[in-house]
Design an enzyme around this catalytic site. Structure first.
Site, PDB file in Angstrom:
ATOM      1  N   ASN A  12      31.107 -40.124  43.111  1.00 23.53           N
ATOM      2  CA  ASN A  12      30.951 -41.585  43.075  1.00 23.53           C
ATOM      3  C   ASN A  12      30.196 -42.097  41.856  1.00 23.53           C
ATOM      4  O   ASN A  12      30.142 -43.308  41.629  1.00 23.53           O
ATOM      5  CB  ASN A  12      30.311 -42.124  44.371  1.00 23.53           C
ATOM      6  CG  ASN A  12      31.197 -41.859  45.570  1.00 23.53           C
ATOM      7  OD1 ASN A  12      32.352 -42.258  45.567  1.00 23.53           O
ATOM      8  ND2 ASN A  12      30.690 -41.156  46.566  1.00 23.53           N
ATOM      9  N   TYR A  24      20.883 -49.126  41.279  1.00 24.83           N
ATOM     10  CA  TYR A  24      21.347 -48.212  40.241  1.00 24.83           C
ATOM     11  C   TYR A  24      21.425 -48.834  38.848  1.00 24.83           C
ATOM     12  O   TYR A  24      21.711 -48.129  37.877  1.00 24.83           O
ATOM     13  CB  TYR A  24      22.731 -47.660  40.621  1.00 24.83           C
ATOM     14  CG  TYR A  24      22.709 -46.800  41.874  1.00 24.83           C
ATOM     15  CD1 TYR A  24      22.213 -45.504  41.848  1.00 24.83           C
ATOM     16  CD2 TYR A  24      23.169 -47.301  43.089  1.00 24.83           C
ATOM     17  CE1 TYR A  24      22.188 -44.723  42.988  1.00 24.83           C
ATOM     18  CE2 TYR A  24      23.138 -46.535  44.245  1.00 24.83           C
ATOM     19  CZ  TYR A  24      22.652 -45.236  44.188  1.00 24.83           C
ATOM     20  OH  TYR A  24      22.622 -44.463  45.321  1.00 24.83           O
ATOM     21  N   ALA A  79      25.682 -37.080  46.307  1.00 21.90           N
ATOM     22  CA  ALA A  79      25.625 -36.755  47.741  1.00 21.90           C
ATOM     23  C   ALA A  79      25.659 -35.245  48.015  1.00 21.90           C
ATOM     24  O   ALA A  79      25.283 -34.807  49.113  1.00 21.90           O
ATOM     25  CB  ALA A  79      26.764 -37.452  48.474  1.00 21.90           C
ATOM     26  N   ASP A  89      24.620 -21.939  45.394  1.00 20.55           N
ATOM     27  CA  ASP A  89      24.951 -20.548  45.039  1.00 20.55           C
ATOM     28  C   ASP A  89      25.382 -20.437  43.578  1.00 20.55           C
ATOM     29  O   ASP A  89      25.016 -19.485  42.888  1.00 20.55           O
ATOM     30  CB  ASP A  89      26.064 -20.011  45.943  1.00 20.55           C
ATOM     31  CG  ASP A  89      25.556 -19.593  47.323  1.00 20.55           C
ATOM     32  OD1 ASP A  89      24.336 -19.392  47.475  1.00 20.55           O
ATOM     33  OD2 ASP A  89      26.382 -19.471  48.240  1.00 20.55           O
ATOM     34  N   GLU A 100      17.377 -31.208  37.675  1.00 23.88           N
ATOM     35  CA  GLU A 100      18.029 -32.099  38.644  1.00 23.88           C
ATOM     36  C   GLU A 100      17.618 -33.538  38.319  1.00 23.88           C
ATOM     37  O   GLU A 100      16.441 -33.816  38.084  1.00 23.88           O
ATOM     38  CB  GLU A 100      17.550 -31.726  40.051  1.00 23.88           C
ATOM     39  CG  GLU A 100      18.084 -32.631  41.147  1.00 23.88           C
ATOM     40  CD  GLU A 100      17.523 -32.246  42.528  1.00 23.88           C
ATOM     41  OE1 GLU A 100      16.753 -31.253  42.625  1.00 23.88           O
ATOM     42  OE2 GLU A 100      17.832 -32.952  43.498  1.00 23.88           O
ATOM     43  N   ARG A 109      13.757 -43.187  49.723  1.00 23.51           N
ATOM     44  CA  ARG A 109      14.960 -43.709  50.376  1.00 23.51           C
ATOM     45  C   ARG A 109      15.145 -43.064  51.763  1.00 23.51           C
ATOM     46  O   ARG A 109      14.206 -42.505  52.309  1.00 23.51           O
ATOM     47  CB  ARG A 109      16.173 -43.489  49.459  1.00 23.51           C
ATOM     48  CG  ARG A 109      16.014 -44.239  48.122  1.00 23.51           C
ATOM     49  CD  ARG A 109      17.243 -44.140  47.256  1.00 23.51           C
ATOM     50  NE  ARG A 109      18.393 -44.787  47.879  1.00 23.51           N
ATOM     51  CZ  ARG A 109      19.642 -44.693  47.399  1.00 23.51           C
ATOM     52  NH1 ARG A 109      19.876 -43.987  46.295  1.00 23.51           N
ATOM     53  NH2 ARG A 109      20.641 -45.300  48.006  1.00 23.51           N
TER      54      ARG A 109
HETATM   55  O1  CA2 Z   1      19.887 -41.698  42.664  1.00 21.79           O
HETATM   56  C1  CA2 Z   1      20.831 -40.950  42.381  1.00 21.79           C
HETATM   57  O2  CA2 Z   1      21.152 -40.670  41.229  1.00 21.79           O
HETATM   58  C2  CA2 Z   1      21.688 -40.368  43.508  1.00 21.79           C
HETATM   59  O3  CA2 Z   1      22.002 -39.025  43.157  1.00 21.79           O
HETATM   60  C3  CA2 Z   1      22.943 -41.215  43.574  1.00 21.79           C
HETATM   61  C4  CA2 Z   1      23.875 -40.835  44.723  1.00 21.79           C
HETATM   62  C5  CA2 Z   1      23.130 -40.740  46.064  1.00 21.79           C
HETATM   63  O4  CA2 Z   1      23.998 -40.201  47.053  1.00 21.79           O
HETATM   64  C6  CA2 Z   1      21.898 -39.860  45.942  1.00 21.79           C
HETATM   65  O5  CA2 Z   1      21.208 -39.869  47.181  1.00 21.79           O
HETATM   66  C7  CA2 Z   1      20.959 -40.362  44.852  1.00 21.79           C
HETATM   67  C8  CA2 Z   1      24.978 -41.881  44.841  1.00 21.79           C
HETATM   68  C9  CA2 Z   1      25.970 -41.806  43.725  1.00 21.79           C
HETATM   69  C10 CA2 Z   1      26.868 -43.008  43.739  1.00 21.79           C
HETATM   70  O6  CA2 Z   1      26.370 -43.905  42.789  1.00 21.79           O
HETATM   71  C11 CA2 Z   1      26.884 -45.151  42.615  1.00 21.79           C
HETATM   72  C12 CA2 Z   1      26.060 -46.060  42.037  1.00 21.79           C
HETATM   73  C13 CA2 Z   1      26.480 -47.329  41.812  1.00 21.79           C
HETATM   74  C14 CA2 Z   1      27.742 -47.707  42.144  1.00 21.79           C
HETATM   75  C15 CA2 Z   1      28.579 -46.801  42.725  1.00 21.79           C
HETATM   76  C16 CA2 Z   1      28.167 -45.516  42.937  1.00 21.79           C
END
Ligand code: CA2
Length: 151
Positions: A12, A24, A79, A89, A100, A109
């Protein structure tokens, strides 16, 4: 030969900048790639920058990083952070530093975002700096692998 950093992004993140800007930010993944290339260039580092929505593809790229003798790997597992033993692994087989990255502070969160398998094998974790976390991670990795900033 310049050293290469692999920078991998999970599911995503291709949609970055299109929704939830309050969490974000407004930057797209293409903006993140540009930031990474500019930052890495300051240290004379090459970048392989990729995103996938598929777990197995991320596993293949982690294996590729090892085979191609990458100097370090940065990963925003999205995710898959809290679910993927396959990625865990694959990371175990890497002999170079792993960082990371999360755009948001996952610890502030929902509880389900907080138990990271990747953290167990990462040398460092950066979370909550927005997309600037990618630049911070490159700077930190450069230090770990002995790449100096160019004058
Ligand atoms: O904070 C981060 O970078 C995450 O890795 C982002 C993931 C989330 O599942 C993690 O818990 C934290 C989500 C990725 C999707 O990101 C989007 C952001 C904006 C619009 C659409 C997707």
């Amino acid at each position: 030969m310049p050293k290469t950093l692999y920078i991998l992004n999970g599911p995503n993140l291709n949609l970055l900048g299109t929704r939830e800007p309050e969490k974000y930010g407004h930057a797209s993944l293409a903006d993140v790639e540009k930031l990474c290339r500019e930052t890495a260039k300051r240290f004379g580092l090459d970048v392989v920058f990729r995103q996938s929505n598929m777990e197995g593809e991320l596993v293949n790229w982690i294996q590729e990083a090892q085979a191609k003798k990458a100097a370090g790997l940065m990963l925003n597992p999205a995710a898959y952070t809290t679910t993927s033993i396959a990625i865990f692994d694959a990371l175990l087989t890497l002999k170079v530093p792993i960082v990371e990255i999360h755009i948001t502070n996952i610890h502030a969160r929902e509880a389900f975002r907080q138990n990271s398998y990747v953290s167990k094998v990462a040398k460092a974790v950066i979370a909550g700096f927005g997309i600037n976390g990618y630049a911070l991670a490159i700077t930190g990795l450069a230090g770990m692998i002995g790449a100096k900033a160019k004058k």
